[in-house]
Design a protein around this motif. Structure first.
Motif, PDB file in Angstrom:
ATOM      1  N   THR A   1       0.662  -1.126   0.069  1.00 43.20           N
ATOM      2  CA  THR A   1       0.031   0.050  -0.092  1.00 43.20           C
ATOM      3  C   THR A   1       0.934   1.331  -0.092  1.00 43.20           C
ATOM      4  O   THR A   1       1.707   1.266   0.557  1.00 43.20           O
ATOM      5  CB  THR A   1      -0.926   0.109   1.125  1.00 43.20           C
ATOM      6  OG1 THR A   1      -1.864   0.973   1.121  1.00 43.20           O
ATOM      7  CG2 THR A   1      -0.083   0.090   2.465  1.00 43.20           C
ATOM      8  N   PRO A   2       0.849   2.229  -0.932  1.00 39.32           N
ATOM      9  CA  PRO A   2      -0.506   2.241  -1.882  1.00 39.32           C
ATOM     10  C   PRO A   2      -0.024   1.152  -3.056  1.00 39.32           C
ATOM     11  O   PRO A   2       1.012   0.363  -3.098  1.00 39.32           O
ATOM     12  CB  PRO A   2      -0.343   3.620  -2.495  1.00 39.32           C
ATOM     13  CG  PRO A   2       0.947   4.037  -2.197  1.00 39.32           C
ATOM     14  CD  PRO A   2       1.445   3.391  -1.065  1.00 39.32           C
ATOM     15  N   ARG A   3      -1.105   0.983  -4.022  1.00 37.41           N
ATOM     16  CA  ARG A   3      -1.164   0.077  -5.060  1.00 37.41           C
ATOM     17  C   ARG A   3      -1.192   0.474  -6.149  1.00 37.41           C
ATOM     18  O   ARG A   3      -1.869   1.570  -6.396  1.00 37.41           O
ATOM     19  CB  ARG A   3      -2.307  -0.994  -4.664  1.00 37.41           C
ATOM     20  CG  ARG A   3      -2.195  -2.245  -5.727  1.00 37.41           C
ATOM     21  CD  ARG A   3      -1.553  -3.236  -5.295  1.00 37.41           C
ATOM     22  NE  ARG A   3      -1.450  -4.358  -5.909  1.00 37.41           N
ATOM     23  CZ  ARG A   3      -1.454  -5.621  -5.376  1.00 37.41           C
ATOM     24  NH1 ARG A   3      -1.508  -5.874  -4.241  1.00 37.41           N
ATOM     25  NH2 ARG A   3      -1.563  -6.681  -6.083  1.00 37.41           N
ATOM     26  N   ALA A   4      -0.492   0.282  -7.245  1.00 37.15           N
ATOM     27  CA  ALA A   4      -0.454   0.981  -8.627  1.00 37.15           C
ATOM     28  C   ALA A   4      -1.312   0.031  -9.422  1.00 37.15           C
ATOM     29  O   ALA A   4      -1.260  -0.880  -9.455  1.00 37.15           O
ATOM     30  CB  ALA A   4       1.143   0.800  -9.210  1.00 37.15           C
TER      31      ALA A   4
ATOM     32  N   ASN B   1       6.394   2.659 -11.533  1.00 36.91           N
ATOM     33  CA  ASN B   1       7.865   3.235 -12.216  1.00 36.91           C
ATOM     34  C   ASN B   1       7.394   4.204 -13.170  1.00 36.91           C
ATOM     35  O   ASN B   1       6.404   4.418 -13.535  1.00 36.91           O
ATOM     36  CB  ASN B   1       8.361   1.738 -12.512  1.00 36.91           C
ATOM     37  CG  ASN B   1       7.536   1.118 -13.840  1.00 36.91           C
ATOM     38  OD1 ASN B   1       7.298   2.053 -14.769  1.00 36.91           O
ATOM     39  ND2 ASN B   1       7.658  -0.083 -13.917  1.00 36.91           N
ATOM     40  N   PRO B   2       8.315   4.877 -13.577  1.00 42.37           N
ATOM     41  CA  PRO B   2       8.471   6.094 -14.422  1.00 42.37           C
ATOM     42  C   PRO B   2       7.567   5.581 -15.845  1.00 42.37           C
ATOM     43  O   PRO B   2       6.864   6.464 -16.303  1.00 42.37           O
ATOM     44  CB  PRO B   2       9.854   6.436 -14.708  1.00 42.37           C
ATOM     45  CG  PRO B   2      10.427   6.145 -13.329  1.00 42.37           C
ATOM     46  CD  PRO B   2       9.789   4.834 -12.943  1.00 42.37           C
ATOM     47  N   PHE B   3       7.826   4.484 -16.215  1.00 44.05           N
ATOM     48  CA  PHE B   3       7.086   4.168 -17.514  1.00 44.05           C
ATOM     49  C   PHE B   3       5.715   4.047 -17.335  1.00 44.05           C
ATOM     50  O   PHE B   3       4.962   4.541 -18.014  1.00 44.05           O
ATOM     51  CB  PHE B   3       7.906   2.808 -18.062  1.00 44.05           C
ATOM     52  CG  PHE B   3       6.904   2.267 -19.181  1.00 44.05           C
ATOM     53  CD1 PHE B   3       7.424   2.879 -20.477  1.00 44.05           C
ATOM     54  CD2 PHE B   3       6.198   1.391 -18.956  1.00 44.05           C
ATOM     55  CE1 PHE B   3       6.431   2.272 -21.442  1.00 44.05           C
ATOM     56  CE2 PHE B   3       5.309   0.736 -20.068  1.00 44.05           C
ATOM     57  CZ  PHE B   3       5.669   1.439 -21.248  1.00 44.05           C
ATOM     58  N   LEU B   4       5.566   3.377 -16.135  1.00 43.86           N
ATOM     59  CA  LEU B   4       3.881   3.074 -15.939  1.00 43.86           C
ATOM     60  C   LEU B   4       3.208   4.434 -15.654  1.00 43.86           C
ATOM     61  O   LEU B   4       2.087   4.826 -16.149  1.00 43.86           O
ATOM     62  CB  LEU B   4       3.734   2.169 -14.774  1.00 43.86           C
ATOM     63  CG  LEU B   4       4.052   0.638 -15.153  1.00 43.86           C
ATOM     64  CD1 LEU B   4       4.041  -0.060 -14.086  1.00 43.86           C
ATOM     65  CD2 LEU B   4       3.064   0.181 -16.307  1.00 43.86           C
ATOM     66  N   ASN B   5       3.778   5.111 -14.814  1.00 41.78           N
ATOM     67  CA  ASN B   5       3.181   6.725 -14.610  1.00 41.78           C
ATOM     68  C   ASN B   5       3.101   7.353 -15.914  1.00 41.78           C
ATOM     69  O   ASN B   5       2.048   8.269 -15.986  1.00 41.78           O
ATOM     70  CB  ASN B   5       4.252   7.385 -13.649  1.00 41.78           C
ATOM     71  CG  ASN B   5       4.458   6.843 -12.266  1.00 41.78           C
ATOM     72  OD1 ASN B   5       3.434   6.078 -11.980  1.00 41.78           O
ATOM     73  ND2 ASN B   5       5.430   7.042 -11.581  1.00 41.78           N
ATOM     74  N   ALA B   6       4.014   7.305 -16.731  1.00 41.89           N
ATOM     75  CA  ALA B   6       3.678   8.208 -18.125  1.00 41.89           C
ATOM     76  C   ALA B   6       2.578   7.521 -18.907  1.00 41.89           C
ATOM     77  O   ALA B   6       1.986   8.169 -19.731  1.00 41.89           O
ATOM     78  CB  ALA B   6       5.155   8.011 -18.953  1.00 41.89           C
ATOM     79  N   MET B   7       2.386   6.288 -18.608  1.00 43.21           N
ATOM     80  CA  MET B   7       1.229   5.736 -19.354  1.00 43.21           C
ATOM     81  C   MET B   7      -0.059   5.894 -18.453  1.00 43.21           C
ATOM     82  O   MET B   7      -1.244   5.306 -18.837  1.00 43.21           O
ATOM     83  CB  MET B   7       1.305   4.235 -19.628  1.00 43.21           C
ATOM     84  CG  MET B   7       2.622   4.020 -20.561  1.00 43.21           C
ATOM     85  SD  MET B   7       2.452   4.405 -22.129  1.00 43.21           S
ATOM     86  CE  MET B   7       1.164   3.363 -22.808  1.00 43.21           C
TER      87      MET B   7
END
Length: 236
Positions: free
Chosen positions: A64-67, A195-201
């Motif tokens: 927690t938190p969960r992405a 992670n940065p890649f997932l955040n950008a998506m």
């Protein structure tokens, strides 16, 4: 370690309650057990996943938190949209699961090493044969250039890893997964940790309690029997 950390018995598939996880952000919940199909399905059904290195015992996490990524909020920027409009890449479902997990384990951009040990790799191959682990592949003609894999229990998909060898291939894989799930009115998929890649998506973080609510709803959503059958797919 905290007294709440529980050793799992080989003969029992029961996990401790998710809210007994350690208070650190990674949410270490339990240790030990095995990677049998039955235990892994039980774990993912409860929002728990294994993550450990070669020299460690099996560690089970419920952070927690969960992405997550909401399927109606995936970010496809202008550059990626232009690429999709002209690309000759093609995509598929479950045509090359073992190749995908092998390439994920050996991805050169993972300079810190991989958690996909040989033991874990075989466990997810077993899950695939049992109908729970699924892959998305991206192809440049006959060459496998990108992909991802994860665990699907009804409408709940928990992404595990991805790879790419050519530009934008991992984005194409993620977009393909998103479109497939959205086509069945699935509202999110689990990214576990940001992670940065997932955040950008478009990845966001929600509390563990919020995650459990939407996970429990998704896991009750039945998908068509042919949803994960091996096939080529076309992204829009």
């Amino acid at each position: 370690m905290s007294q709440t950390l529980q050793w799992l018995e080989q003969e029992s598939l029961n996990f401790p309650p998710y809210d007994s996880a350690l208070s650190d952000p990674n949410g270490l919940l339990a240790i030990g057990g095995d990677l049998s199909v039955q235990r892994l399905v039980k774990a993912y059904s409860n929002g728990i996943f294994p993550w450990y290195n070669d020299q460690q015992p099996i560690l089970w996490w419920c952070p927690t938190p969960r992405a997550i990524i909401k399927t109606d909020q995936l970010i496809i920027n202008r550059t990626t949209r232009k690429f999709l409009n002209k690309t000759h890449y093609t995509t598929s479902v479950n045509l090359a699961f073992e190749a995908v997990i092998t390439l994920c384990a050996n991805a050169p951009f993972r300079k810190e090493g991989t958690w996909i040990t040989e033991e874990m790799k075989q466990a997810y191959i077993d899950l695939h044969h049992a109908g729970y682990a699924q892959s998305i592949e991206v192809w440049d003609e006959q060459e496998l250039i990108g992909g991802l894999y994860g665990i699907a229990i009804n409408g709940y998909f928990s992404g595990e890893s991805m790879f790419y060898t050519k530009d934008n291939a991992s984005k194409v894989a993620l977009i393909t997964l998103n479109e497939l799930l959205a086509s069945q009115n699935i509202t999110f998929f689990d990214c576990q940790i940001e992670n940065p890649f997932l955040n950008a998506m478009g990845c966001i973080e929600i509390s563990r309690d919020q995650f459990m609510l939407i996970k429990n709803k998704a896991i009750k959503t039945t998908l068509p029997k042919d949803f994960w059958l091996p096939r080529k797919v076309i992204i829009k």
